[in-house]
Design an enzyme around this catalytic site. Structure first.
Site, short mmCIF file in Angstrom:
data_model
loop_
_atom_site.label_atom_id
_atom_site.label_comp_id
_atom_site.label_asym_id
_atom_site.label_seq_id
_atom_site.Cartn_x
_atom_site.Cartn_y
_atom_site.Cartn_z
N LEU A 1 0.84 -1.21 0.00
CA LEU A 1 0.00 0.00 0.00
C LEU A 1 0.87 1.25 0.00
O LEU A 1 0.63 2.19 0.74
CB LEU A 1 -0.92 -0.03 1.23
CG LEU A 1 -1.77 -1.30 1.38
CD1 LEU A 1 -2.41 -1.33 2.77
CD2 LEU A 1 -2.84 -1.37 0.31
N ASN B 1 7.00 -3.88 -10.96
CA ASN B 1 7.95 -3.95 -12.08
C ASN B 1 8.81 -5.20 -11.98
O ASN B 1 10.04 -5.12 -11.94
CB ASN B 1 8.86 -2.71 -12.06
CG ASN B 1 8.28 -1.55 -12.84
OD1 ASN B 1 7.55 -1.75 -13.81
ND2 ASN B 1 8.62 -0.34 -12.44
N LYS C 1 6.12 -4.07 -20.34
CA LYS C 1 6.44 -2.95 -19.44
C LYS C 1 7.95 -2.71 -19.38
O LYS C 1 8.40 -1.56 -19.30
CB LYS C 1 5.88 -3.23 -18.03
CG LYS C 1 6.19 -2.12 -17.00
CD LYS C 1 5.63 -0.79 -17.43
CE LYS C 1 5.74 0.39 -16.51
NZ LYS C 1 6.71 0.53 -15.49
N GLU D 1 11.20 4.83 -22.13
CA GLU D 1 11.14 5.97 -21.19
C GLU D 1 12.56 6.55 -20.97
O GLU D 1 12.75 7.77 -20.98
CB GLU D 1 10.55 5.44 -19.88
CG GLU D 1 10.42 6.39 -18.73
CD GLU D 1 9.85 5.62 -17.53
OE1 GLU D 1 8.67 5.23 -17.56
OE2 GLU D 1 10.60 5.36 -16.57
N TYR D 2 13.55 5.66 -20.78
CA TYR D 2 14.93 6.12 -20.56
C TYR D 2 15.40 6.94 -21.77
O TYR D 2 16.03 8.00 -21.62
CB TYR D 2 15.89 4.94 -20.42
CG TYR D 2 15.87 4.18 -19.11
CD1 TYR D 2 14.72 4.00 -18.37
CD2 TYR D 2 17.04 3.61 -18.63
CE1 TYR D 2 14.72 3.27 -17.20
CE2 TYR D 2 17.07 2.88 -17.45
CZ TYR D 2 15.89 2.71 -16.74
OH TYR D 2 15.91 1.98 -15.59
#
Ligand SMILES: NC(=O)C1=CN([C@@H]2O[C@H](COP(=O)(O)OP(=O)(O)OC[C@H]3O[C@@H](n4cnc5c(N)ncnc54)[C@H](O)[C@@H]3O)[C@@H](O)[C@H]2O)C=CC1
Ligand SMILES: O=C(CO)[C@H](O)[C@H](O)COP(=O)(O)O
Length: 300
Positions: A8, A95, A169, A176-177
């Site tokens: 959480l 991830n 993913k 993304e990098y």
């Protein structure tokens, strides 16, 4: 539907809130009592342990893991596995490495869905993009939950069998990098170049109709607005790196050239040499806060 959520933190609380907002019931557990209390304040039923969480779920248990990738996933599954069966579904939204997910899917008695999650803490309002791997029936069964956690029905899809969600993913993070690196280089040239520019104004102008507009570019704009056009005391140390490393390792294995992703990863490792001072690295450091609320390294 009733969903058990384990883990959480930044991301897991968003799963809890969005599932509750969609009218489902949530049972929540975390090693941190404070995190459980936050989920309970939002309307979730608090659990004291993994076992307690499972006991509070009815037949056909649906459980979402949002713990850090690696040992925490295995530790949780070690506790869960004796308590779940073939009619139950476990989702790993973290991830994790896709090969670990394939291994776990074979060893867990419940149906196992590996779910790549993108969108970061901004997903609290917008919802996430979810890339799911695993059995079709389990994906179909979890669709009401995915509809709630994602941006909507188009914000999630089944990529294929076990491992494929985390595989997609992983590649997403490689991209993304590279995107962070190219924005960093462009702004570095503008910062060091021949005009005295307001980089927030540049980013804002680009974000309004330019070919290269994007969410990462909006986060560049936010970074310049909040830190100043020179990025203030943001250091040139960029943390993270595991998902980009996996992407490059997989590209080598598949003999697919990914020079930009490799370069971006190398830059990230290079940033850890003392006092490199590169503007592009400082922007990448700040962008990781923008999309993931990862701690910003600052100059002392
Ligand atoms: N922050 C981000 O932008 C994104 C994170 N992710 C992934 O989502 C996962 C969670 O990330 P965050 O929420 O950012 O991490 P976080 O560090 O904010 O939260 C992790 C939570 O898991 C709890 N936890 C750790 N081990 C546990 C265990 N054995 N049993 C129960 N609870 C346990 C911790 O107490 C903590 O509350 C990670 O795999 C991360 O890579 C994925 C996409 C974006
Ligand atoms: O998955 C994410 C964003 O899409 C997470 O923010 C992840 O932590 C980013 O990877 P790294 O830590 O290697 O920068």
């Amino acid at each position: 539907m009733q969903l058990g959520v384990i883990g959480l933190g930044r991301m897991g609380q968003i799963v809890v809130n969005r599932v509750l907002d969609a009218g489902h019931d949530v049972v929540a557990f975390d090693l941190s009592a404070e995190a459980v209390a936050t989920a309970a304040d939002a309307g979730a039923e608090p659990a004291e342990s993994v076992e307690d969480l499972v006991e509070r779920l009815g037949d056909g248990k649906r459980i979402w893991l949002m713990v850090p990738a690696g040992d925490a996933v295995d530790a949780t599954l070690d506790e869960l596995n004796p308590l779940v069966g073939e009619k139950d579904v476990v989702v790993d939204g973290g991830n994790s490495h896709f090969e670990e997910s394939t291994r776990r899917a074979e060893s867990v008695d419940a149906a196992y869905l590996d779910c790549g999650t993108s969108g970061g803490p901004a997903g609290a309002e917008l919802g996430f993009s979810l890339m799911v791997g695993g059995p079709q029936w389990a994906y179909d069964e979890m669709t009401p939950v995915f509809d709630a956690v994602a941006t909507g029905p188009n914000g999630h899809d089944r990529m294929g069998p076990a491992g494929s969600g985390h595989y997609v993913k992983m590649v997403h993070n490689g991209v993304e990098y590279a995107l962070m690196q190219t924005y960093g280089e462009g702004f570095e040239l503008l910062a060091e170049g021949r005009y005295d520019l307001d980089l927030e104004a540049v980013a804002r102008t680009w974000n309004n109709g330019a070919v290269i507009r994007s969410w990462l570019l909006e986060l560049c704009e936010e970074a310049f607005r909040e830190e100043g056009t020179d990025l203030g005391d943001v250091a040139d140390h960029v943390a993270g790196g595991s998902t980009g490393t996996w992407t490059v390792q997989e590209a080598l294995e598949q003999e697919v050239p990914v020079p930009l992703i490799y370069q971006a990863l190398s830059e990230r490792f290079g940033s850890r040499a003392p006092e490199s001072g590169r503007f592009s690295r400082r922007l990448a450091n700040r962008l990781r806060y923008g999309f993931g609320r990862h701690e910003v390294a600052r100059e002392e």
